[in-house]
Design a protein around this motif. Structure first.
Motif, short mmCIF file in Angstrom:
data_model
loop_
_atom_site.label_atom_id
_atom_site.label_comp_id
_atom_site.label_asym_id
_atom_site.label_seq_id
_atom_site.Cartn_x
_atom_site.Cartn_y
_atom_site.Cartn_z
N CYS A 34 -6.28 0.43 3.61
CA CYS A 34 -5.35 -0.70 4.56
C CYS A 34 -5.51 -0.09 5.56
CB CYS A 34 -4.00 -0.85 3.50
SG CYS A 34 -3.16 0.90 3.84
N LEU A 35 -6.32 1.04 5.91
CA LEU A 35 -6.31 1.69 7.54
C LEU A 35 -6.05 1.59 8.61
CD1 LEU A 35 -6.42 4.35 9.29
CD2 LEU A 35 -8.67 4.28 8.98
N TYR B 145 -0.41 -2.05 13.28
CA TYR B 145 0.95 -2.34 12.45
C TYR B 145 2.12 -1.06 13.16
CZ TYR B 145 5.62 -1.26 10.15
OH TYR B 145 7.06 -1.51 10.27
N VAL B 146 1.36 0.33 12.63
CA VAL B 146 2.03 1.33 14.20
C VAL B 146 1.71 0.71 16.10
CG1 VAL B 146 1.50 3.28 15.37
CG2 VAL B 146 1.76 2.93 13.09
N ASN C 113 -5.82 8.23 1.07
CA ASN C 113 -6.69 8.72 -0.63
C ASN C 113 -7.56 7.61 -0.52
OD1 ASN C 113 -4.88 6.73 -1.69
ND2 ASN C 113 -3.13 8.86 -1.30
N ASN C 114 -7.54 7.79 -1.74
CA ASN C 114 -8.32 6.93 -2.20
C ASN C 114 -7.34 5.31 -2.73
OD1 ASN C 114 -7.66 7.93 -4.92
ND2 ASN C 114 -9.49 8.77 -5.38
N TRP D 274 0.69 -0.93 -0.33
CA TRP D 274 0.28 0.41 -0.47
C TRP D 274 1.07 0.85 0.20
CZ3 TRP D 274 -4.86 -0.39 -1.24
CH2 TRP D 274 -5.20 -1.61 -0.73
N HIS D 275 2.16 0.81 1.03
CA HIS D 275 3.17 2.58 0.71
C HIS D 275 3.91 2.65 -1.18
CE1 HIS D 275 5.59 5.23 2.63
NE2 HIS D 275 6.57 4.18 2.16
#
Length: 318
Positions: free
Chosen positions: A185-186, A192-193, A179-180, A138-139
């Motif tokens: 993956c929020l 993860y954080v 963003n779209n 995703w990143h």
């Protein structure tokens, strides 16, 4: 005594602001255009001749901001770890020299933002914000193949270095711009954080629809549902930097957010070409109604004396 003086300054700044004084409390200074990535939401990489300020130019800009009333400064790029000043033949200045200069001039807190493609151990900053727009692929969809792996390695290296220090070291906050592309993956990113011992917090922003990248803008209903989800995660103890009130102010109704430009004078800007602005580039580009910058929500909440925002701001900066 130093912190007492800072609290006194902040009290009188807030008091005077209610009597009409509009002096910035925070400054954002862009010190170079040069970058080592080609992100989908950014056009810095396309600049043919990147601007890189000298240390003396940055000194002038810091003194300008300090005289206006600012006491917190965030340095931005480009990529800050590409910044160097070699005008002094006997010494090459790096980003740590810029941070030291800001402290010397009298700023209470100095933040740097990096894409973490280069090591950042031994930073002199009070806070390090790492741009992370999701996890794994995703990143990489936004910042390029392999960027998440390098980011993860450099954050871990910093975490290992931090364990060995006897002095206070800068906390790591990852900064996600939703963003779209990356919004699905929020939850994975928040987990993860929360489970990564090398990361202290996550700051959430939404993509602001500047003309060149407006296709990344989220629909209003999706954005609002994400904010509701973030409020739930924050209540469950997830390390989300945004305050409850700041998040709520970022909600949209009929195409507009609560955090309009009338509160944005709290932050002033100095751009890479040396030009200055009393409000952010969203105001200049007339996209304030769709603002996605977290500081917009936080400034709105500060001006409305939301206690949770005031306390989280003090904890973050003081």
């Amino acid at each position: 005594m130093k912190k007492i003086g800072q609290f006194i300054y902040l009290f009188f700044w807030q008091l005077l602001s209610f009597f009409g004084r509009k002096a910035p409390l925070q400054s954002v200074i862009f010190i170079l255009d040069k970058c080592n990535l080609r992100c989908k939401h950014c056009s810095v990489y396309a600049i043919a001749k990147p601007r890189i300020k000298t240390l003396e130019k940055i000194r002038e800009e810091l003194e300008y901001c300090h005289k206006k009333g600012s006491r917190f400064v965030d340095f931005e790029g480009g990529e800050l770890y590409l910044w160097k000043d070699e005008t002094d033949l006997e010494h090459t200045y790096t980003i740590n020299d810029v941070v030291d200069l800001a402290h010397e001039i009298g700023f209470y807190s100095v933040t740097i933002t990096t894409n973490a493609q280069l090591p950042f151990i031994d930073t002199h900053a009070d806070q390090v914000w790492v741009s992370m727009d999701g996890v794994n692929e995703w990143h990489d969809k936004i910042r390029g193949e392999g960027t998440f792996q390098r980011l993860q390695a450099n954050i871990h290296q910093y975490g290992e270095w931090r364990k060995k220090q006897s002095r206070k070291t800068a906390p790591i906050c990852v900064n996600m711009v939703i963003n779209n592309i990356n919004y699905p993956c929020l939850e994975e990113t928040l987990d993860y954080v929360k489970n990564n011992p090398d990361i202290d917090q996550i700051s959430i922003n939404f993509h602001t629809p500047f003309e060149e990248t407006k296709e990344l803008f989220l629909a209003e209903d999706i954005r609002n549902s994400i904010i509701d989800k973030l409020l739930q995660y924050k209540h469950r103890g997830y390390p989300i930097m945004n305050s409850y009130s700041g998040l709520k102010a970022m909600k949209m109704k009929d195409g507009k957010t609560l955090c309009t430009h009338k509160h944005c004078w709290m932050t002033n800007f100095v751009f890479s070409d040396g030009s200055t602005a009393e409000k952010c580039m969203g105001f200049t580009h007339n996209v304030c109604d769709s603002c996605g910058f977290s500081m917009g929500g936080e400034m709105y909440a500060v001006r409305h004396l939301k206690i949770d925002t005031l306390l989280s701001g003090l904890k973050l900066r003081i």
